[in-house]
Motif scaffolding. Structure first.
Motif, PDB file in Angstrom:
ATOM      1  N   LEU A  12       8.007 -19.868 -22.593  1.00 47.59           N
ATOM      2  CA  LEU A  12       7.854 -18.429 -21.970  1.00 47.59           C
ATOM      3  C   LEU A  12       6.489 -18.310 -21.483  1.00 47.59           C
ATOM      4  CD1 LEU A  12       9.524 -16.459 -25.057  1.00 47.59           C
ATOM      5  CD2 LEU A  12      10.384 -16.620 -22.775  1.00 47.59           C
ATOM      6  N   PHE A  13       5.525 -18.816 -21.919  1.00 47.46           N
ATOM      7  CA  PHE A  13       4.219 -18.726 -21.518  1.00 47.46           C
ATOM      8  C   PHE A  13       4.036 -19.161 -19.842  1.00 47.46           C
ATOM      9  CE2 PHE A  13       0.181 -21.051 -20.687  1.00 47.46           C
ATOM     10  CZ  PHE A  13      -0.807 -20.261 -20.644  1.00 47.46           C
ATOM     11  N   VAL A  14       4.503 -20.484 -19.885  1.00 47.69           N
ATOM     12  CA  VAL A  14       4.656 -21.181 -18.605  1.00 47.69           C
ATOM     13  C   VAL A  14       5.335 -20.243 -17.411  1.00 47.69           C
ATOM     14  CG1 VAL A  14       5.370 -23.075 -17.231  1.00 47.69           C
ATOM     15  CG2 VAL A  14       4.322 -23.475 -19.331  1.00 47.69           C
ATOM     16  N   ILE A  15       6.358 -19.681 -17.835  1.00 46.90           N
ATOM     17  CA  ILE A  15       7.325 -18.549 -16.954  1.00 46.90           C
ATOM     18  C   ILE A  15       6.423 -17.613 -16.408  1.00 46.90           C
ATOM     19  CG2 ILE A  15       9.434 -17.605 -16.698  1.00 46.90           C
ATOM     20  CD1 ILE A  15       9.859 -20.407 -16.546  1.00 46.90           C
ATOM     21  N   GLN A  16       5.873 -16.848 -17.582  1.00 48.20           N
ATOM     22  CA  GLN A  16       5.216 -15.772 -17.164  1.00 48.20           C
ATOM     23  C   GLN A  16       3.970 -16.148 -16.349  1.00 48.20           C
ATOM     24  OE1 GLN A  16       1.924 -14.413 -18.428  1.00 48.20           O
ATOM     25  NE2 GLN A  16       1.399 -16.257 -19.237  1.00 48.20           N
ATOM     26  N   MET A  17       3.377 -17.278 -16.573  1.00 53.12           N
ATOM     27  CA  MET A  17       2.235 -17.752 -15.808  1.00 53.12           C
ATOM     28  C   MET A  17       2.478 -17.738 -14.513  1.00 53.12           C
ATOM     29  SD  MET A  17      -0.293 -21.011 -16.537  1.00 53.12           S
ATOM     30  CE  MET A  17       0.792 -22.310 -15.868  1.00 53.12           C
ATOM     31  N   TYR A  18       3.657 -18.215 -14.164  1.00 53.79           N
ATOM     32  CA  TYR A  18       3.884 -18.451 -12.696  1.00 53.79           C
ATOM     33  C   TYR A  18       4.602 -17.305 -11.983  1.00 53.79           C
ATOM     34  CZ  TYR A  18       2.645 -23.495 -12.870  1.00 53.79           C
ATOM     35  OH  TYR A  18       1.913 -24.672 -13.249  1.00 53.79           O
ATOM     36  N   ILE A  19       5.091 -16.423 -12.776  1.00 52.90           N
ATOM     37  CA  ILE A  19       5.444 -15.176 -12.327  1.00 52.90           C
ATOM     38  C   ILE A  19       4.084 -14.452 -12.016  1.00 52.90           C
ATOM     39  CG2 ILE A  19       6.426 -13.008 -12.959  1.00 52.90           C
ATOM     40  CD1 ILE A  19       8.571 -14.468 -14.403  1.00 52.90           C
ATOM     41  N   PHE A  51      -5.874 -17.246 -19.632  1.00 52.00           N
ATOM     42  CA  PHE A  51      -6.638 -17.518 -20.953  1.00 52.00           C
ATOM     43  C   PHE A  51      -6.140 -16.586 -22.073  1.00 52.00           C
ATOM     44  CE2 PHE A  51     -10.487 -18.613 -18.205  1.00 52.00           C
ATOM     45  CZ  PHE A  51      -9.743 -19.640 -17.491  1.00 52.00           C
ATOM     46  N   TRP A  52      -5.842 -15.382 -21.737  1.00 47.67           N
ATOM     47  CA  TRP A  52      -5.535 -14.466 -22.616  1.00 47.67           C
ATOM     48  C   TRP A  52      -4.166 -14.706 -23.110  1.00 47.67           C
ATOM     49  CZ3 TRP A  52      -2.148  -9.755 -22.052  1.00 47.67           C
ATOM     50  CH2 TRP A  52      -2.291  -9.128 -23.167  1.00 47.67           C
ATOM     51  N   THR A  53      -3.322 -14.811 -22.277  1.00 52.72           N
ATOM     52  CA  THR A  53      -1.838 -14.988 -22.814  1.00 52.72           C
ATOM     53  C   THR A  53      -1.866 -16.243 -23.427  1.00 52.72           C
ATOM     54  OG1 THR A  53      -1.243 -15.765 -20.554  1.00 52.72           O
ATOM     55  CG2 THR A  53      -0.812 -13.465 -21.105  1.00 52.72           C
ATOM     56  N   ALA A  54      -2.662 -17.357 -23.072  1.00 55.19           N
ATOM     57  CA  ALA A  54      -2.665 -18.570 -23.866  1.00 55.19           C
ATOM     58  C   ALA A  54      -2.841 -18.503 -25.232  1.00 55.19           C
ATOM     59  CB  ALA A  54      -3.476 -19.720 -23.047  1.00 55.19           C
ATOM     60  N   ARG A  55      -3.924 -17.742 -25.252  1.00 55.86           N
ATOM     61  CA  ARG A  55      -4.184 -17.511 -26.875  1.00 55.86           C
ATOM     62  C   ARG A  55      -3.235 -16.731 -27.747  1.00 55.86           C
ATOM     63  NH1 ARG A  55     -10.373 -15.653 -28.348  1.00 55.86           N
ATOM     64  NH2 ARG A  55     -10.150 -16.017 -30.874  1.00 55.86           N
ATOM     65  N   TRP A  56      -2.525 -15.682 -27.347  1.00 54.40           N
ATOM     66  CA  TRP A  56      -1.744 -15.239 -28.334  1.00 54.40           C
ATOM     67  C   TRP A  56      -0.217 -15.745 -28.193  1.00 54.40           C
ATOM     68  CZ3 TRP A  56       2.359 -12.350 -26.370  1.00 54.40           C
ATOM     69  CH2 TRP A  56       2.306 -11.851 -25.026  1.00 54.40           C
ATOM     70  N   MET A  57       0.160 -16.424 -27.121  1.00 53.82           N
ATOM     71  CA  MET A  57       1.558 -16.908 -26.872  1.00 53.82           C
ATOM     72  C   MET A  57       1.615 -18.139 -27.440  1.00 53.82           C
ATOM     73  SD  MET A  57       2.765 -15.180 -23.295  1.00 53.82           S
ATOM     74  CE  MET A  57       4.563 -15.666 -23.477  1.00 53.82           C
ATOM     75  N   VAL A  58       0.840 -19.187 -27.187  1.00 55.88           N
ATOM     76  CA  VAL A  58       0.889 -20.423 -27.410  1.00 55.88           C
ATOM     77  C   VAL A  58      -0.513 -20.989 -28.195  1.00 55.88           C
ATOM     78  CG1 VAL A  58       2.387 -21.230 -25.740  1.00 55.88           C
ATOM     79  CG2 VAL A  58      -0.426 -21.376 -25.649  1.00 55.88           C
ATOM     80  N   GLY A  59      -1.554 -20.191 -28.665  1.00 54.82           N
ATOM     81  CA  GLY A  59      -2.451 -20.720 -29.687  1.00 54.82           C
ATOM     82  C   GLY A  59      -3.526 -21.432 -29.242  1.00 54.82           C
ATOM     83  N   ILE A  60      -3.747 -21.294 -27.732  1.00 50.33           N
ATOM     84  CA  ILE A  60      -4.775 -22.183 -27.089  1.00 50.33           C
ATOM     85  C   ILE A  60      -5.955 -21.368 -26.815  1.00 50.33           C
ATOM     86  CG2 ILE A  60      -5.719 -23.260 -25.194  1.00 50.33           C
ATOM     87  CD1 ILE A  60      -2.843 -24.500 -24.657  1.00 50.33           C
ATOM     88  N   ARG A  61      -6.928 -21.674 -27.531  1.00 48.68           N
ATOM     89  CA  ARG A  61      -8.233 -20.747 -27.152  1.00 48.68           C
ATOM     90  C   ARG A  61      -9.202 -21.449 -26.233  1.00 48.68           C
ATOM     91  NH1 ARG A  61     -13.116 -20.284 -29.835  1.00 48.68           N
ATOM     92  NH2 ARG A  61     -12.614 -21.562 -31.574  1.00 48.68           N
ATOM     93  N   CYS A  62      -9.627 -21.017 -25.373  1.00 47.90           N
ATOM     94  CA  CYS A  62     -10.496 -21.557 -24.137  1.00 47.90           C
ATOM     95  C   CYS A  62     -11.938 -21.189 -24.581  1.00 47.90           C
ATOM     96  CB  CYS A  62     -10.055 -21.114 -22.856  1.00 47.90           C
ATOM     97  SG  CYS A  62      -8.486 -21.179 -22.514  1.00 47.90           S
ATOM     98  N   GLU A  63     -12.895 -22.334 -24.515  1.00 43.63           N
ATOM     99  CA  GLU A  63     -14.154 -22.282 -24.884  1.00 43.63           C
ATOM    100  C   GLU A  63     -14.805 -22.942 -23.840  1.00 43.63           C
ATOM    101  OE1 GLU A  63     -16.830 -24.104 -28.404  1.00 43.63           O
ATOM    102  OE2 GLU A  63     -15.261 -22.580 -29.122  1.00 43.63           O
ATOM    103  N   VAL A  64     -16.002 -22.249 -23.321  1.00 40.85           N
ATOM    104  CA  VAL A  64     -16.957 -23.087 -22.365  1.00 40.85           C
ATOM    105  C   VAL A  64     -18.171 -23.261 -22.898  1.00 40.85           C
ATOM    106  CG1 VAL A  64     -18.403 -22.818 -20.201  1.00 40.85           C
ATOM    107  CG2 VAL A  64     -15.870 -21.931 -20.354  1.00 40.85           C
ATOM    108  N   ARG A  65     -18.606 -24.547 -22.780  1.00 42.47           N
ATOM    109  CA  ARG A  65     -19.994 -24.937 -23.659  1.00 42.47           C
ATOM    110  C   ARG A  65     -20.846 -25.281 -22.743  1.00 42.47           C
ATOM    111  NH1 ARG A  65     -17.481 -28.493 -28.737  1.00 42.47           N
ATOM    112  NH2 ARG A  65     -16.183 -26.980 -29.622  1.00 42.47           N
ATOM    113  N   GLY A  66     -22.053 -25.328 -23.037  1.00 46.11           N
ATOM    114  CA  GLY A  66     -23.200 -25.747 -22.168  1.00 46.11           C
ATOM    115  C   GLY A  66     -23.614 -24.695 -21.385  1.00 46.11           C
ATOM    116  N   THR A  67     -24.345 -24.899 -20.113  1.00 47.75           N
ATOM    117  CA  THR A  67     -25.001 -24.055 -19.452  1.00 47.75           C
ATOM    118  C   THR A  67     -24.338 -24.220 -18.111  1.00 47.75           C
ATOM    119  OG1 THR A  67     -26.907 -23.979 -20.706  1.00 47.75           O
ATOM    120  CG2 THR A  67     -27.031 -22.783 -18.431  1.00 47.75           C
ATOM    121  N   PRO A  68     -23.267 -23.263 -17.564  1.00 48.37           N
ATOM    122  CA  PRO A  68     -22.850 -23.347 -16.232  1.00 48.37           C
ATOM    123  C   PRO A  68     -23.725 -23.141 -15.422  1.00 48.37           C
ATOM    124  CG  PRO A  68     -21.380 -22.090 -17.760  1.00 48.37           C
ATOM    125  CD  PRO A  68     -22.591 -22.290 -18.456  1.00 48.37           C
ATOM    126  N   PRO A  69     -23.919 -23.875 -14.132  1.00 46.94           N
ATOM    127  CA  PRO A  69     -24.994 -23.713 -12.987  1.00 46.94           C
ATOM    128  C   PRO A  69     -24.799 -22.536 -12.331  1.00 46.94           C
ATOM    129  CG  PRO A  69     -23.502 -25.477 -12.654  1.00 46.94           C
ATOM    130  CD  PRO A  69     -23.176 -25.095 -13.926  1.00 46.94           C
TER     131      PRO A  69
END
Length: 247
Positions: A12-19, A51-69
């Motif tokens: 369901l996550f992948v389908i809505q993502m591509y829609i 990122f938002w739908t991944a967190r509540w639909m499939v349990g993936i939390r996205c995290e950025v570390r370090g200092t983006p240039p």
């Protein structure tokens, strides 16, 4: 049972993502067609939706570390799946990609890649592709930004070793820019192929900068070492042992 439920959630996550991709693309088109800021806003809005739908639909939390240039730098990154593309792009203010030219024919993604002045190269003609890469990058430098290149040339599954391509070293020499490497573990949770998504923390980490001016071979050796070692550590953190994979 839990595994079966995760399969359904993943599907369901992948389908809505591509829609959502063409819907968001069309919504931003009137602005994006006349402004790189509009095109960039579209891509970042879509990425944040994922990122938002991944967190509540499939349990993936996205995290950025370090200092983006934020300045004009070269960003050679580990590439494992579509997720790291979105995470790295969204973390920086004016990023664009070096990509294989076939992507320009992809619906929505290809159109927005053109609007963002991404650099398309022909991977089948390596020497000519590198020359074109350098010239295209130079011609596009009127807008300072972060140039993302996938040094292994393609998505690489967790634990699999693949050579680092010479194009990154050529750009390092020719452009004389600071390099900010990126490591990741996203392929453990979001594979390069297939529908299944595994819960966990997906990380992209911006590593310590590498100054310009080093010999190409020295730079390439350092780049590969820091990116691979840190990516392996992040994969272990996500519960995957890269040393257990037989090559």
């Amino acid at each position: 049972m839990r595994h079966a439920v995760q399969w359904v959630r993943s599907y369901l996550f992948v389908i809505q993502m591509y829609i959502m991709m063409p819907l968001v693309g069309l919504a931003f088109a009137p602005w994006a067609l006349f402004s790189k800021a509009g095109a960039r806003a579209c891509c970042k809005t879509y990425s944040r939706w994922v990122f938002w739908t991944a967190r509540w639909m499939v349990g993936i939390r996205c995290e950025v570390r370090g200092t983006p240039p934020t300045g004009e730098v070269l960003v050679p990154a580990k590439h494992q799946s579509f997720l790291d593309i979105m995470m790295i792009f969204t973390a920086m203010p004016t990023a664009k990609f070096i990509m294989k030219k076939e992507i320009l024919r992809t619906p929505v993604i290809g159109q927005y890649a053109r609007l963002l002045d991404c650099v398309a190269v022909d991977r089948g003609k390596r020497g000519a592709a590198i020359d074109k890469m350098v010239s295209d990058v130079r011609e596009g430098r009127q807008e300072a930004g972060q140039l993302i290149i996938y040094s292994q040339g393609t998505r690489v599954a967790p634990g699999v070793k693949a050579d680092y391509k010479v194009g990154t070293g050529v750009l390092y020499e020719q452009l004389q820019q600071t390099v900010v490497p990126v490591a990741t573990n996203v392929g453990v949770l979001w594979p390069r192929r297939g529908m299944y998504r595994k819960p966990g923390v997906a990380v992209v980490e911006f590593l310590d900068p590498i100054a310009p001016g080093k010999p190409r071979h020295e730079f390439m050796a350092e780049l590969e070492q820091v990116v691979e070692e840190r990516s392996d550590a992040l994969m272990r953190e996500a519960g995957f042992d890269p040393d257990a994979v037989h090559h």
